[in-house]
Each structure stands twice: as C-alpha cells, then as structure tokens.
Motif scaffolding. Structure first.
Motif, PDB file in Angstrom:
ATOM      1  N   LYS A 160      25.589 -78.168  -1.757  1.00  0.00           N
ATOM      2  CA  LYS A 160      24.212 -78.353  -2.243  1.00  0.00           C
ATOM      3  C   LYS A 160      23.341 -77.159  -1.871  1.00  0.00           C
ATOM      4  CE  LYS A 160      24.430 -83.409  -2.244  1.00  0.00           C
ATOM      5  NZ  LYS A 160      25.856 -83.504  -2.313  1.00  0.00           N
ATOM      6  N   THR A 161      23.870 -75.983  -2.189  1.00  0.00           N
ATOM      7  CA  THR A 161      23.158 -74.738  -1.908  1.00  0.00           C
ATOM      8  C   THR A 161      23.447 -73.770  -3.048  1.00  0.00           C
ATOM      9  OG1 THR A 161      22.712 -73.098  -0.184  1.00  0.00           O
ATOM     10  CG2 THR A 161      25.022 -73.732  -0.490  1.00  0.00           C
ATOM     11  N   LEU A 194      29.079 -74.891   9.643  1.00  0.00           N
ATOM     12  CA  LEU A 194      30.530 -74.731   9.574  1.00  0.00           C
ATOM     13  C   LEU A 194      31.213 -76.084   9.356  1.00  0.00           C
ATOM     14  CD1 LEU A 194      33.072 -73.011   9.718  1.00  0.00           C
ATOM     15  CD2 LEU A 194      32.969 -73.216  12.215  1.00  0.00           C
ATOM     16  N   ASP A 195      30.695 -77.121   9.983  1.00  0.00           N
ATOM     17  CA  ASP A 195      31.250 -78.451   9.781  1.00  0.00           C
ATOM     18  C   ASP A 195      31.097 -78.882   8.318  1.00  0.00           C
ATOM     19  OD1 ASP A 195      32.431 -80.955  10.747  1.00  0.00           O
ATOM     20  OD2 ASP A 195      30.442 -81.802  10.394  1.00  0.00           O
ATOM     21  N   HIS A 196      29.936 -78.626   7.729  1.00  0.00           N
ATOM     22  CA  HIS A 196      29.722 -78.937   6.310  1.00  0.00           C
ATOM     23  C   HIS A 196      30.678 -78.133   5.431  1.00  0.00           C
ATOM     24  CE1 HIS A 196      26.242 -81.527   6.765  1.00  0.00           C
ATOM     25  NE2 HIS A 196      25.661 -80.619   7.534  1.00  0.00           N
ATOM     26  N   TRP A 197      30.856 -76.863   5.777  1.00  0.00           N
ATOM     27  CA  TRP A 197      31.742 -75.961   5.024  1.00  0.00           C
ATOM     28  C   TRP A 197      33.164 -76.526   5.043  1.00  0.00           C
ATOM     29  CZ3 TRP A 197      29.700 -70.975   3.516  1.00  0.00           C
ATOM     30  CH2 TRP A 197      30.614 -70.119   2.910  1.00  0.00           C
ATOM     31  N   CYS A 198      33.635 -76.879   6.230  1.00  0.00           N
ATOM     32  CA  CYS A 198      34.995 -77.439   6.357  1.00  0.00           C
ATOM     33  C   CYS A 198      35.122 -78.737   5.571  1.00  0.00           C
ATOM     34  CB  CYS A 198      35.339 -77.672   7.830  1.00  0.00           C
ATOM     35  SG  CYS A 198      35.650 -76.167   8.768  1.00  0.00           S
ATOM     36  N   GLU A 199      34.135 -79.597   5.678  1.00  0.00           N
ATOM     37  CA  GLU A 199      34.161 -80.865   4.951  1.00  0.00           C
ATOM     38  C   GLU A 199      34.214 -80.623   3.441  1.00  0.00           C
ATOM     39  OE1 GLU A 199      31.890 -85.074   5.347  1.00  0.00           O
ATOM     40  OE2 GLU A 199      30.589 -83.312   5.250  1.00  0.00           O
ATOM     41  N   ALA A 200      33.442 -79.667   2.955  1.00  0.00           N
ATOM     42  CA  ALA A 200      33.422 -79.354   1.525  1.00  0.00           C
ATOM     43  C   ALA A 200      34.771 -78.843   1.036  1.00  0.00           C
ATOM     44  CB  ALA A 200      32.324 -78.325   1.237  1.00  0.00           C
ATOM     45  N   LEU A 201      35.542 -78.233   1.955  1.00  0.00           N
ATOM     46  CA  LEU A 201      36.862 -77.695   1.598  1.00  0.00           C
ATOM     47  C   LEU A 201      37.988 -78.625   2.036  1.00  0.00           C
ATOM     48  CD1 LEU A 201      36.255 -73.940   2.414  1.00  0.00           C
ATOM     49  CD2 LEU A 201      36.390 -75.005   0.148  1.00  0.00           C
ATOM     50  N   ASP A 202      37.634 -79.804   2.530  1.00  0.00           N
ATOM     51  CA  ASP A 202      38.610 -80.808   2.976  1.00  0.00           C
ATOM     52  C   ASP A 202      39.548 -80.246   4.046  1.00  0.00           C
ATOM     53  OD1 ASP A 202      39.577 -83.421   2.958  1.00  0.00           O
ATOM     54  OD2 ASP A 202      41.162 -82.940   1.531  1.00  0.00           O
ATOM     55  N   VAL A 203      38.955 -79.547   5.001  1.00  0.00           N
ATOM     56  CA  VAL A 203      39.682 -78.980   6.139  1.00  0.00           C
ATOM     57  C   VAL A 203      39.053 -79.556   7.402  1.00  0.00           C
ATOM     58  CG1 VAL A 203      40.176 -76.842   7.397  1.00  0.00           C
ATOM     59  CG2 VAL A 203      40.160 -76.827   4.901  1.00  0.00           C
ATOM     60  N   SER A 204      39.867 -80.058   8.301  1.00  0.00           N
ATOM     61  CA  SER A 204      39.301 -80.606   9.534  1.00  0.00           C
ATOM     62  C   SER A 204      38.814 -79.481  10.442  1.00  0.00           C
ATOM     63  CB  SER A 204      40.344 -81.451  10.273  1.00  0.00           C
ATOM     64  OG  SER A 204      41.312 -80.619  10.882  1.00  0.00           O
ATOM     65  N   GLY A 205      37.829 -79.802  11.241  1.00  0.00           N
ATOM     66  CA  GLY A 205      37.344 -78.836  12.219  1.00  0.00           C
ATOM     67  C   GLY A 205      38.451 -78.422  13.174  1.00  0.00           C
ATOM     68  N   ALA A 206      39.306 -79.388  13.542  1.00  0.00           N
ATOM     69  CA  ALA A 206      40.418 -79.083  14.455  1.00  0.00           C
ATOM     70  C   ALA A 206      41.365 -78.079  13.820  1.00  0.00           C
ATOM     71  CB  ALA A 206      41.162 -80.361  14.824  1.00  0.00           C
ATOM     72  N   THR A 211      39.495 -69.644  -1.352  1.00  0.00           N
ATOM     73  CA  THR A 211      40.260 -69.037  -2.446  1.00  0.00           C
ATOM     74  C   THR A 211      41.658 -69.630  -2.589  1.00  0.00           C
ATOM     75  OG1 THR A 211      40.969 -67.187  -1.036  1.00  0.00           O
ATOM     76  CG2 THR A 211      38.964 -66.874  -2.355  1.00  0.00           C
ATOM     77  N   LYS A 212      42.264 -70.056  -1.486  1.00  0.00           N
ATOM     78  CA  LYS A 212      43.603 -70.661  -1.580  1.00  0.00           C
ATOM     79  C   LYS A 212      43.581 -71.992  -2.334  1.00  0.00           C
ATOM     80  CE  LYS A 212      46.329 -68.417   1.847  1.00  0.00           C
ATOM     81  NZ  LYS A 212      47.328 -68.540   2.876  1.00  0.00           N
ATOM     82  N   GLN A 213      42.406 -72.590  -2.433  1.00  0.00           N
ATOM     83  CA  GLN A 213      42.260 -73.826  -3.189  1.00  0.00           C
ATOM     84  C   GLN A 213      41.706 -73.563  -4.596  1.00  0.00           C
ATOM     85  OE1 GLN A 213      40.520 -77.206  -1.033  1.00  0.00           O
ATOM     86  NE2 GLN A 213      40.581 -75.934   0.800  1.00  0.00           N
ATOM     87  N   ASN A 214      41.611 -72.281  -4.947  1.00  0.00           N
ATOM     88  CA  ASN A 214      41.065 -71.888  -6.252  1.00  0.00           C
ATOM     89  C   ASN A 214      39.671 -72.458  -6.487  1.00  0.00           C
ATOM     90  OD1 ASN A 214      43.341 -70.322  -7.119  1.00  0.00           O
ATOM     91  ND2 ASN A 214      44.422 -72.241  -7.459  1.00  0.00           N
ATOM     92  N   ILE A 215      38.871 -72.412  -5.451  1.00  0.00           N
ATOM     93  CA  ILE A 215      37.492 -72.877  -5.534  1.00  0.00           C
ATOM     94  C   ILE A 215      36.593 -71.647  -5.591  1.00  0.00           C
ATOM     95  CG2 ILE A 215      35.653 -74.099  -4.292  1.00  0.00           C
ATOM     96  CD1 ILE A 215      37.888 -75.870  -3.087  1.00  0.00           C
ATOM     97  N   SER A 216      35.732 -71.601  -6.586  1.00  0.00           N
ATOM     98  CA  SER A 216      34.814 -70.469  -6.718  1.00  0.00           C
ATOM     99  C   SER A 216      33.652 -70.618  -5.741  1.00  0.00           C
ATOM    100  CB  SER A 216      34.259 -70.401  -8.142  1.00  0.00           C
ATOM    101  OG  SER A 216      33.391 -71.492  -8.383  1.00  0.00           O
ATOM    102  N   GLN A 217      32.933 -69.534  -5.542  1.00  0.00           N
ATOM    103  CA  GLN A 217      31.737 -69.607  -4.707  1.00  0.00           C
ATOM    104  C   GLN A 217      30.723 -70.565  -5.317  1.00  0.00           C
ATOM    105  OE1 GLN A 217      30.286 -65.584  -4.160  1.00  0.00           O
ATOM    106  NE2 GLN A 217      31.594 -65.269  -2.364  1.00  0.00           N
ATOM    107  N   VAL A 218      30.637 -70.576  -6.636  1.00  0.00           N
ATOM    108  CA  VAL A 218      29.703 -71.478  -7.323  1.00  0.00           C
ATOM    109  C   VAL A 218      30.079 -72.938  -7.058  1.00  0.00           C
ATOM    110  CG1 VAL A 218      28.867 -72.224  -9.591  1.00  0.00           C
ATOM    111  CG2 VAL A 218      29.132 -69.776  -9.100  1.00  0.00           C
ATOM    112  N   GLU A 219      31.377 -73.253  -7.149  1.00  0.00           N
ATOM    113  CA  GLU A 219      31.822 -74.629  -6.906  1.00  0.00           C
ATOM    114  C   GLU A 219      31.564 -75.031  -5.457  1.00  0.00           C
ATOM    115  OE1 GLU A 219      35.774 -77.495  -7.146  1.00  0.00           O
ATOM    116  OE2 GLU A 219      35.843 -75.524  -8.109  1.00  0.00           O
ATOM    117  N   LEU A 220      31.890 -74.147  -4.518  1.00  0.00           N
ATOM    118  CA  LEU A 220      31.635 -74.463  -3.106  1.00  0.00           C
ATOM    119  C   LEU A 220      30.145 -74.650  -2.877  1.00  0.00           C
ATOM    120  CD1 LEU A 220      32.495 -74.903  -0.196  1.00  0.00           C
ATOM    121  CD2 LEU A 220      32.525 -72.409   0.102  1.00  0.00           C
TER     122      LEU A 220
END
Length: 84
Positions: free
Chosen positions: A34-35, A55-67, A20-29
């Motif tokens: 690809k789900t 979780l790794d895919h989720w982070c990648e989709a939001l451009d957030v590192s796992g670290a 939400t802080k990136q203004n990304i909707s659930q549909v966009e995510l």
C-alpha cells in the motif's frame, strides 16, 4: 567513508532477490505494501533504509517469514568472502 557497509549492500541484494525470484514487480510489491513503486525502488537501492516494522511488512508481502529472512542475513554475514 562509504554510505553502506558490505553487509548492508548484501541486505539490499537479498531484499531485491526475494521479490524478483517470485517474479513480482516493484509495482506489484508496492500495491501489496500500500505504497508507491518509488518507495520500493528507494528501499532496494539503499536510498531509504527500512526499519524493523517496515521490514516485517516487506517480508509479509513476499510471504517470507522474518526467521527465514534473518537466517539468510546471518548466512551472508558469516560468509568469509564478505569484505568488512
């Protein structure tokens, strides 16, 4: 016994906050993952738990590192006000 621990509830808050802080909707995510939007909703609401790969895919989709994600989780876990 509660379904989720306070720590896991905070994990869910962080998942949603990252989106939400990136203004990304659930549909966009969902598109990025690809789900479906329903999958994103179930994960964010705690109806479905994410495994490490998801979780790794989720982070990648939001451009957030796992670290970065796990650093935030560590901060949450170490917060004295978090009920255990």
């Amino acid at each position: 016994m509660p379904l989720h621990t306070p720590e896991y509830r905070q994990f869910l808050v962080l998942l949603k906050e990252l989106r939400t802080k990136q203004n990304i909707s659930q549909v966009e995510l969902a598109g990025r993952l690809k789900t479906t939007q329903q999958y994103v909703s179930r994960c964010e609401s705690g109806q479905r738990r994410l495994d490490a790969i998801e979780l790794d895919h989720w982070c990648e989709a939001l451009d957030v590192s796992g670290a970065e994600f796990f650093g935030r989780i560590r901060e949450i876990r170490q917060t004295p006000s978090l009920e255990k």
